[in-house]
Structures are given as structure tokens and as C-alpha cells.
Design a protein around this motif. Structure first.
Motif, short mmCIF file in Angstrom:
data_model
loop_
_atom_site.label_atom_id
_atom_site.label_comp_id
_atom_site.label_asym_id
_atom_site.label_seq_id
_atom_site.Cartn_x
_atom_site.Cartn_y
_atom_site.Cartn_z
N GLY A 188 52.63 38.05 32.04
CA GLY A 188 51.84 37.90 33.26
C GLY A 188 51.48 36.47 33.55
N THR A 196 54.56 34.61 34.90
CA THR A 196 54.78 35.00 36.30
C THR A 196 53.81 34.28 37.22
N THR A 197 52.54 34.24 36.82
CA THR A 197 51.50 33.63 37.65
C THR A 197 51.69 32.13 37.78
N GLU A 202 54.41 31.43 40.17
CA GLU A 202 53.91 31.64 41.53
C GLU A 202 53.08 30.44 42.00
N VAL A 249 45.85 36.73 42.01
CA VAL A 249 46.42 37.41 40.85
C VAL A 249 45.98 38.88 40.89
N ARG A 286 48.08 43.24 37.06
CA ARG A 286 48.74 42.31 36.14
C ARG A 286 47.87 42.02 34.92
N TYR A 320 43.68 34.61 30.53
CA TYR A 320 42.86 34.23 31.68
C TYR A 320 42.03 32.97 31.46
N LEU A 328 44.36 30.20 32.14
CA LEU A 328 44.76 30.26 33.54
C LEU A 328 43.67 29.67 34.43
N THR A 350 42.25 30.20 43.66
CA THR A 350 42.92 31.21 42.82
C THR A 350 41.92 32.31 42.55
N MET A 397 41.39 35.76 40.47
CA MET A 397 41.86 36.59 39.36
C MET A 397 41.09 37.90 39.41
#
Length: 436
Positions: free
Chosen positions: A269, A272-273, A276, A309, A313, A321, A324, A335, A337
């Protein structure tokens, strides 16, 4: 410890073996008759405590070299009565999964851990295990450690619809189902890490996985198999790889390759993030080892932008996290989450701890319900001290921030980094990171 703005990070590295696989490799070795050979085992404190517990339950566990271990197990249903409490230190994974391993055996065992683990909820694992016939003999207030359980003489199979998206709870039920006759079934609304299912198959168990709803799965296990010894090659932990991955993405001019990283679709995940968000990440040399997808990752310094996000996910990146949130601070834009309720029951209340760290380091953010919103400006002022609350991932995340922040970032305690990534600090220094 303090980290400071660094020049470009560069180099090739291998992060420690995956913690989830390492725990499970030892446990499956315990439940197999014969020798299980493990290479690449994470030799952090959490996993070493699981190895010790396997010995207490009757296995012969030996280290034969760096990351190389052998386990001579006692088979499904053959666990020995432990003479002393089973101490898992800081590891919620070790404690909850081993409750499943032990819980369907006719033995009594006391589970315990350090001060941090004693604060974490255990009822989420115990509730479904009681359906097998397990008895909770004693427990601390709120269903917390220390807890003494006694397994049934004859466990019964169960069908359990998990109310939380938790690989630990699912795994505890499946591991208990190994010693129950008939079929044990777990139904999950959101697909979670499937390492237990993959390893059950790798060791010869009869497991069927079918889709359930939009994002969920139904896992059915035929109980009382004779597990067959199988070698386990532990891939690099994607949760540990997350720290040099994000560091290379946010430090301008960086070019870092991380080798042998697990690429299980239910663990990617963060990858992927970040892609992105605009991170320059290449996947190289994709392959399969011991039933798990593996690849090398090359990441370069990147200009990131904010993203949304989705909550579904979260199970595939629940441990990532905190770092992130650091990446989001260096992104341009907002962003969000979503659905981070599980962060509240980790080594610390990670959602609150991340928010407090962002506040101390001057990053604009807000918590709305179970969502964390970071309003990135492409930079972080820095500062500290950041309170880690005995949480290794909070410590590493904010040390990563300091490598690109305007001012140094200080964290109050790095002791617990040893639970998952003992070489984190020297490794980051070898890449060019300024930590002192």
C-alpha cells in the motif's frame, strides 16, 4: 538522537528480514515434525522472543549463522506445557499469533510482555479463540497482559466473521484451527496480510481462499494436518524498507536501491501511495521466494504532491502511516489518510503520536475522526523533541524527516528501534544520512 538535513542519499542496501514472516516461520517450525530451515530471519528483539517461546513449548531452535536458523518442531497438537510465563517483550504479533498456536492445545500458559505490550488490547484475539473451547483463567484489567489461558482437551472448529481488519486476529483463529478437527473458516470484510495463509500452504495444509464482498475474503482451513518441513527464505521487510524508501524520495538528488523487498500485494500500500504522489520508484528483478513475491526497488529524489489515501488500503500499509505522514509533509498539497482507527491500538496510539510529532516539527495537520490530514508545503521546519512513546516506527519516521527538514529533528528515545530494525542508524549513515 538527532537527524539533520543531509546531502543526497546514495547506495544499495538490504533491510532486515520481514518481521511478520520471521514470527510465522518459527511458529510453523514449532508445529512441524522434522527440521525447518530458515534463512534471512529478522534477528530483532521481537523475533528472538518468539524463538525463546518456541523453545519453551518444546521445539529445538538453533541459530546456525547470521539470519540462519533451524527449528525441530513437535507437530500440530504436540506442544509442551511451559514451565515459565511466555514473555513476548514488545511484540503484539508474537503474543496474539502464539495465543492461536497455544489456544487449541490442552495446556495452560501465561502470556506476558513489557510495559508497552501490557497496555495493548488482547481481547480481540481471545474472543474468537474462546469459541474453540479456550478458557481465560486470569487476565489484567481490560483483557490485557498478563493473561493465563487453558486450552480445551478437544477443540472444536469455528466459523468467525472478523469485526476488525486485523491479520493478527485472523491468523490467531487459523492457527488455532490447525488443532481442531473439521474446517475452520475466517471471513474478513477487508482483505488483510495473507502471510499465514501462504505459509499454511507452503507447509502442506489444505487452505481455500475465495472472494467475499467487494474487498473481503473467506479463508477455509482443514484442521489437524501433518505439516511437512519446508525451507523458508525470509524476504526483506517492506515495513522496514519504508524508511530508506521515503528518505530517498524526500532528500533531493538521492538514488537508493533496496534489494529483495517483499512485494506481497497485501503489503504494498505504501509503494502504491508513494507512486501516486509522484515518487520515482522502479521495480527491478521481480521473483518468487518461499511463496512470496519479491523485488528490488530503486528510488530517486522526487517532487511529491498530496493524494487521497482510501480507507480500504489501510490493511496493506497499517505500519507505514507514520512515515507516510512524513512524506506528506514534503509533498505539495493536502494528503488525506482515511480510516486509521487501527493505528490507535499499535505499540502506542500511533495516530495521536504521529499528530503530536507533526505538531512539534511545525507541519500543518489535523485529525478528523479516524482520518489524518497533512497539508504539505514541500518542506518541514523540523524541531523536537518528538515523543516516541516507546514506539520504534515513530522514532524512525521522525529521524527520516530530519534528513530533509529545514532544522534538525530530535527524538526522545531510539531504544525500541532494535525491536524491528537493529541496524537502522548505521545503515542510514552509510547512505549519507546525518544522525548523531
Amino acid at each position: 538522537m538527532t537527524s539533520r538535513r543531509s546531502g543526497a542519499l546514495a547506495g544499495t542496501l538490504t533491510v532486515p528480514g520481514d518481521k511478520s514472516i520471521s514470527h510465522r516461520a518459527l511458529m510453523f517450525g514449532l508445529m512441524t515434525v522434522g527440521e525447518t530451515k530458515i534463512t534471512g530471519l529478522l534477528e530483532g528483539e521481537d523475533v528472538l522472543n518468539t524463538a525463546k517461546v518456541c523453545r519453551q513449548l518444546g521445539a529445538k531452535v538453533e541459530r546456525t549463522g547470521p539470519g540462519a536458523w533451524t527449528v525441530h518442531g513437535v507437530g500440530v497438537g504436540g506442544l509442551h506445557q511451559p514451565a515459565e510465563p511466555l514473555d513476548f517483550g514488545n511484540s503484539g504479533t508474537g503474543a496474539r499469533l502464539m495465543m492461536g498456536v497455544v489456544g487449541a492445545n490442552p495446556i495452560r500458559a501465561t502470556f506476558d510482555g513489557d510495559a508497552s505490550l501490557r497496555k495493548r488490547p488482547m481481547r480481540r484475539a481471545l474472543d474468537p479463540l474462546e469459541l474453540f473451547g479456550l478458557t481465560v483463567v486470569a487476565q489484567a484489567e481490560g483483557g490485557r497482559l498478563p493473561i493465563t489461558i487453558e486450552g480445551p482437551k478437544n477443540a472444536i472448529p469455528v466459523t468467525y466473521a472478523s469485526p476488525v481488519a486485523s491479520a493478527q486476529v485472523k491468523s490467531a483463529v487459523l492457527l488455532a484451527g490447525l488443532n481442531a478437527p473439521g474446517v475452520t473458516t475466517v471471513i474478513e470484510k477487508e482483505a488483510t496480510r495473507d502471510h499465514t495463509e501462504r505459509m499454511l500452504i507452503h507447509f502442506g495444509a489444505d487452505v481455500t481462499v475465495t472472494p467475499e464482498g467487494e474487498h473481503g475474503r473467506r479463508i477455509a482451513l482443514v484442521g489437524q494436518p501433518e505439516l511437512k518441513p519446508a525451507p523458508v527464505v525470509v524476504p526483506a521487510d517492506p515495513s522496514s524498507a519504508a524508511f530508506p524508501l521515503v528518505a530517498a524520495a524526500i532528500v533531493p538528488g538521492s538514488d537508493v536501491t533496496i534489494t529483495g523487498v517483499m512485494m506481497n500485494p497485501l503489503r504494498t500500500g505504501l509503494l502504491t501511495t508513494l507512486i501516486e504522489m509522484g515518487a520515482d520508484i522502479q521495480t527491478l528483478n521481480a521473483r518468487v521466494e518461499s511463496g512470496e513475491d519479491v523485488a528490488d526497488l530503486r528510488v530517486r529524489g522526487s517532487k511529491l504532491h498530496g493524494v487521497d489515501v482510501p480507507a480500504h488500503r489501510a490493511p496493506s500499509m497499517i505500519d507505514e502511516y507514520p512515515v507516510l505522514a512524513v512524506a506528506a509533509a514534503f509533498a505539495i498539497g493536502t494528503t488525506r489518510m482515511r480510516g486509521l482507527h487501527e493505528l490507535r491500538v499499535k505499540e502506542s496510539d500511533r495516530l495521536a503520536a504521529v499528530a503530536a510529532g507533526l505538531a512539534v516539527t511545525g507541519v500543518d495537520h489535523v485529525i478528523e475522526g479516524d482520518d489524518l490530514i497533512v497539508r504539505g508545503t514541500g518542506r518541514a521546519p523540523g524541531g523536537g523533541p518528538v515523543e516516541t512513546h516507546m514506539d520504534h516506527r515513530i522514532a524512525m519516521s521522525f529521524l527520516v524527516m530530519g534528513l530533509a527538514a529545514d532544522n534538525p529533528v530530535t527524538v526522545d528515545d531510539t531504544t525500541f528501534i532494535a525491536t524491528s530494525f537493529p541496524d537502522f542508524i548505521p545503515l542510514m549513515r552509510r547512505l549519507g544520512g546525518e544522525l548523531s
